[in-house]
Design a protein around this motif. Structure first.
Motif, PDB file in Angstrom:
ATOM      1  N   VAL A 222       0.849  -1.188   0.000  1.00  0.00           N
ATOM      2  CA  VAL A 222       0.000   0.000   0.000  1.00  0.00           C
ATOM      3  C   VAL A 222       0.886   1.240   0.000  1.00  0.00           C
ATOM      4  CG1 VAL A 222      -1.712   1.323   1.279  1.00  0.00           C
ATOM      5  CG2 VAL A 222      -1.869  -1.173   1.179  1.00  0.00           C
ATOM      6  N   TRP A 223       0.624   2.137  -0.911  1.00  0.00           N
ATOM      7  CA  TRP A 223       1.433   3.349  -1.057  1.00  0.00           C
ATOM      8  C   TRP A 223       0.909   4.439  -0.120  1.00  0.00           C
ATOM      9  CZ3 TRP A 223       1.439   6.824  -6.055  1.00  0.00           C
ATOM     10  CH2 TRP A 223       2.425   7.818  -5.923  1.00  0.00           C
ATOM     11  N   ILE A 224      -0.371   4.759  -0.232  1.00  0.00           N
ATOM     12  CA  ILE A 224      -1.003   5.769   0.611  1.00  0.00           C
ATOM     13  C   ILE A 224      -2.218   5.117   1.253  1.00  0.00           C
ATOM     14  CG2 ILE A 224      -2.125   8.022   0.692  1.00  0.00           C
ATOM     15  CD1 ILE A 224      -0.593   8.764  -1.842  1.00  0.00           C
ATOM     16  N   GLY A 225      -2.258   5.076   2.570  1.00  0.00           N
ATOM     17  CA  GLY A 225      -3.380   4.439   3.257  1.00  0.00           C
ATOM     18  C   GLY A 225      -3.837   5.250   4.450  1.00  0.00           C
ATOM     19  N   SER A 226      -5.119   5.535   4.491  1.00  0.00           N
ATOM     20  CA  SER A 226      -5.712   6.235   5.639  1.00  0.00           C
ATOM     21  C   SER A 226      -7.186   5.868   5.670  1.00  0.00           C
ATOM     22  CB  SER A 226      -5.531   7.752   5.509  1.00  0.00           C
ATOM     23  OG  SER A 226      -6.285   8.256   4.424  1.00  0.00           O
ATOM     24  N   ALA A 227      -7.893   6.469   6.616  1.00  0.00           N
ATOM     25  CA  ALA A 227      -9.320   6.164   6.727  1.00  0.00           C
ATOM     26  C   ALA A 227     -10.084   6.588   5.480  1.00  0.00           C
ATOM     27  CB  ALA A 227      -9.897   6.859   7.963  1.00  0.00           C
TER      28      ALA A 227
ATOM     29  N   VAL B 270      -4.353   4.286  -1.844  1.00  0.00           N
ATOM     30  CA  VAL B 270      -3.723   4.203  -3.157  1.00  0.00           C
ATOM     31  C   VAL B 270      -2.631   3.139  -3.092  1.00  0.00           C
ATOM     32  CG1 VAL B 270      -2.453   5.414  -4.963  1.00  0.00           C
ATOM     33  CG2 VAL B 270      -4.183   6.635  -3.627  1.00  0.00           C
ATOM     34  N   ASP B 271      -2.719   2.145  -3.975  1.00  0.00           N
ATOM     35  CA  ASP B 271      -1.719   1.086  -4.028  1.00  0.00           C
ATOM     36  C   ASP B 271      -0.582   1.468  -4.970  1.00  0.00           C
ATOM     37  OD1 ASP B 271      -3.050  -0.702  -2.326  1.00  0.00           O
ATOM     38  OD2 ASP B 271      -4.334  -1.399  -3.963  1.00  0.00           O
ATOM     39  N   LEU B 272       0.613   0.987  -4.636  1.00  0.00           N
ATOM     40  CA  LEU B 272       1.726   1.075  -5.573  1.00  0.00           C
ATOM     41  C   LEU B 272       1.568  -0.101  -6.532  1.00  0.00           C
ATOM     42  CD1 LEU B 272       4.317   2.596  -6.320  1.00  0.00           C
ATOM     43  CD2 LEU B 272       5.567   0.991  -4.882  1.00  0.00           C
ATOM     44  N   SER B 273       0.727   0.083  -7.541  1.00  0.00           N
ATOM     45  CA  SER B 273       0.307  -1.026  -8.400  1.00  0.00           C
ATOM     46  C   SER B 273       0.852  -0.850  -9.809  1.00  0.00           C
ATOM     47  CB  SER B 273      -1.222  -1.104  -8.443  1.00  0.00           C
ATOM     48  OG  SER B 273      -1.779   0.119  -8.860  1.00  0.00           O
ATOM     49  N   PHE B 274       1.236  -1.971 -10.406  1.00  0.00           N
ATOM     50  CA  PHE B 274       1.769  -1.984 -11.765  1.00  0.00           C
ATOM     51  C   PHE B 274       0.825  -2.799 -12.640  1.00  0.00           C
ATOM     52  CE2 PHE B 274       5.263  -1.099  -8.998  1.00  0.00           C
ATOM     53  CZ  PHE B 274       5.988  -0.142  -9.677  1.00  0.00           C
TER      54      PHE B 274
END
Length: 651
Positions: free
Chosen positions: A69-74, A78-82
């Motif tokens: 997980v790149w950015i995670g909050s309530a 946003v995933d660091l996804s390819f």
């Protein structure tokens, strides 16, 4: 292997880091081996992922590799996804494959910087070049494999930064430094539009992931997809050098020739095309934006082609051809010919990289001792076919592909675009067809002026001219083969391998009701192809008559004298740069001078100076209390003690 897609980004980035951190202790050959090897490994990983993806059903060809997980909050996730799907894999193979060949070419082209004879400095410059080149490729691969718009933005900005570093690589020349700044600033204007578009999507849909955005776009208010698509279009015009933000690209020729090949063929200018193609569900829900994409594309294609007719600089002619060919890709996307656009992107990468690297061979052959750049003025060339035979023939193959002549690659992709355009609007098709004729003319004008007739420059330069070494000729030869046969992946009436494969992307989110997608018509394709071949043939014939067969009659010069106003208009590129300078650059500089000279000096500096002056005055007053007499200090202490005691007694 899909889960290892992130390696195609990590490997060039690793090569960049190794050379940047430890490269000071390496030789040139070691630096080159690390840089080239990292891109080659990325290409090999891309092949394995491509083959693995082919085992999935079309409906499953949208695979996300998510390391963490790149950015995670309530509220935000946003995933660091390819993303591995047909579109991203075509881009990965094109970017990494062509970039590898350009890296190999660079090992020879950049071996001896002419501005220094110090071996240590030469090695440092060599290392710096390959550090930037690896970072550029890594950024572009991140852009095309990103699984969401936010990660795409990171790659997008990385490409912009690297373009500045590489265009102004030879910063000792003021023109190179200014060209790099111009490219960075113009692209930054478009970057703002991309960022706003991403923010709008997130606020409306709560996500920046492609699947979530494209799946929910139909639920948005009718104006939102149009607004976002227009923002993305504006960003794409900056990155892909289309009207009105195309002016940085010709100036980018100040960079070394391998940089020109990389920017124009496989990386930066295709980023805007990829953004629009990736965002095709938005365009399908935004017919106004789609029409704008098509109009801007065909207008840019025609506009840039006319400027290429009279330019004397070898690389700048190719630069205007790039702007024009990217315009064809925009035209295809605007008429929903998404597969045709990506097909032309691929074939263009082959023949444009070929043409730039072949031009680099010519410049390398005409390099004067002690200078850092060879001759680029075609008016001082000619008769080089005997000196550079391999470069000559490979450039003819690239020229035929650029002109769209049968049966080389450009023929198949360009005619597919013209066919899709005709299904939507006759005028789009007509201007695209006229542009094809102009393209054929200026392409073979370049070839005839460079290689045919007599040499028009200094004789000592001609006697010194020689063919490029093997590490420069081999990539050019491979690209010539690809430019010749790369279009055979798609032959109407026989097989449609390329478009069928891309259906895994472009059929995933069907067009909304009422929006039609061009369908292949074999008979129409071949009829239009005959017309296009005839138009391109006329362009080549005129170029041959003017610049080869009857070159001694100086027909072009006579024609220019008959229409001097038009000739000067084209030679000066419609004075667009001058107009921008007068309408935008100079007013902005004047405002900046007012801000720095008035507001910054009087207000900002005035506040700082005022605070300093006030503190100085307070200090000066307090200093009067310091007399240096012990009896005065004792009296002050006594008075203070009396005051304190009196205060306590009266409470």
């Amino acid at each position: 292997m899909v889960g290892y897609l992130w390696l195609v980004v990590a490997l060039p980035l690793l090569g960049c880091a190794i050379n940047a951190i430890f490269g000071g202790a390496f030789s040139k050959r070691t630096v080159a081996a690390i840089a080239c090897g990292s891109v080659l490994l990325a290409f090999i990983v891309g092949i394995f992922v491509f083959l693995d993806l082919g085992t999935y059903a079309v409906k499953d060809q949208f695979q996300l590799s998510v390391p963490y997980v790149w950015i995670g909050s309530a509220d935000t996730h946003v995933d660091l996804s390819f993303l591995a799907d047909p579109l991203s894999m075509v881009m990965v193979l094109v970017v990494s494959g062509v970039s590898f060949l350009i890296h190999v070419y660079s090992t020879g082209y950049m071996w001896h910087p002419a501005y220094t004879t110090d071996e240590r400095q030469q090695t440092g410059e060599y290392r710096r070049f390959f550090v930037y080149l690896n970072l550029f490729v890594a950024s572009m691969l991140l852009l095309v494999t990103a699984g969401n718009y936010l990660l795409l933005l990171v790659g997008w900005e990385g490409v912009g930064l690297c373009s500045y570093l590489l265009i102004s690589f030879e910063f000792r020349r003021r023109s190179a430094m200014l060209a790099g700044i111009k490219a960075f600033v113009v692209n930054a204007i478009g970057d703002v539009a991309l960022l706003i578009g991403i923010v709008v999507l997130y606020t409306q849909l709560g996500s920046v992931g492609y699947s979530q955005v494209f799946g929910g776009v139909g639920n948005l208010q009718s104006t939102t997809p149009t607004f976002v698509a227009l923002l993305f279009l504006f960003a794409a015009t900056a990155k892909s050098a289309q009207i009105p933000l195309y002016t940085w690209l010709p100036d980018a020729m100040e960079g070394p020739t391998p940089v020109s090949a990389l920017i124009h063929a496989a990386t930066m200018v295709t980023a805007g095309v990829y953004l629009l193609a990736r965002s095709y569900p938005l365009l399908q829900h935004a017919p106004v934006a789609s029409a704008a994409v098509a109009v801007i594309g065909v207008a840019t294609a025609f506009f840039a082609a006319t400027m290429g007719l009279v330019q004397p600089d070898l690389k700048r002619v190719l630069a205007y051809s790039t702007i024009s060919q990217i315009g064809y890709m925009f035209l295809a996307i605007g008429v929903a010919g998404y597969s045709a656009a990506i097909f032309h992107l691929m074939t263009h990468a082959f023949f444009k990289a070929l043409l730039f690297l072949a031009a680099g061979n010519v410049i390398h052959a005409l390099l004067r001792p002690g200078e850092d750049i060879g001759e680029q003025d075609m008016r001082k060339m000619g008769g080089l076919h005997s000196k550079l035979p391999t470069t000559h023939w490979t450039m003819i193959i690239g020229g035929l592909a650029l002109a769209g002549m049968f049966p080389v690659s450009g023929f198949w992709s360009k005619d597919a675009i013209l066919g899709d355009a005709l299904l939507r609007n006759f005028w789009l098709y007509l201007f695209g067809l006229i542009t094809a004729g102009l393209t054929a003319f200026y392409t073979f004008r370049l070839i005839y002026m460079t290689f045919r007739g007599r040499f028009r420059g200094p004789r000592e330069l001609y006697s010194h001219a020689h063919e490029a070494p093997a590490n420069m000729l081999t990539p050019v030869t491979i690209l010539a083969v690809l430019a010749a046969v790369g279009g055979l992946l798609q032959i109407p009436g026989l097989w449609t391998i390329f478009s069928n494969y891309l259906d895994g992307t472009f059929a995933r989110f069907p067009a909304p009701q009422g929006v039609t997608v061009p369908q292949e018509n074999t008979t129409q394709f071949w009829l239009l192809a005959i017309v296009a071949i005839a138009v391109a043939g006329v362009g080549i014939l005129v170029a041959w008559q003017w610049y080869d067969r009857n070159a001694a009659r100086r027909t072009p010069e006579a024609t220019a004298r008959r229409v001097p106003a038009l000739y000067q208009l084209l030679l000066n590129k419609y004075y667009v740069d001058e107009a921008y300078d007068g309408a935008v650059v100079q007013p902005a500089m004047a405002i900046g001078q007012v801000v720095t000279g008035v507001f910054d000096h009087l207000v900002v500096d005035g506040i700082v100076r005022g605070v300093a002056a006030g503190l100085d005055a307070i200090g000066a007053g307090l200093r009067t209390l310091q007399t240096g007499y012990v009896r005065q200090y004792m009296l002050s202490m006594l008075v203070g003690a009396v005051v304190i005691v009196a205060f306590l007694l009266t409470r």
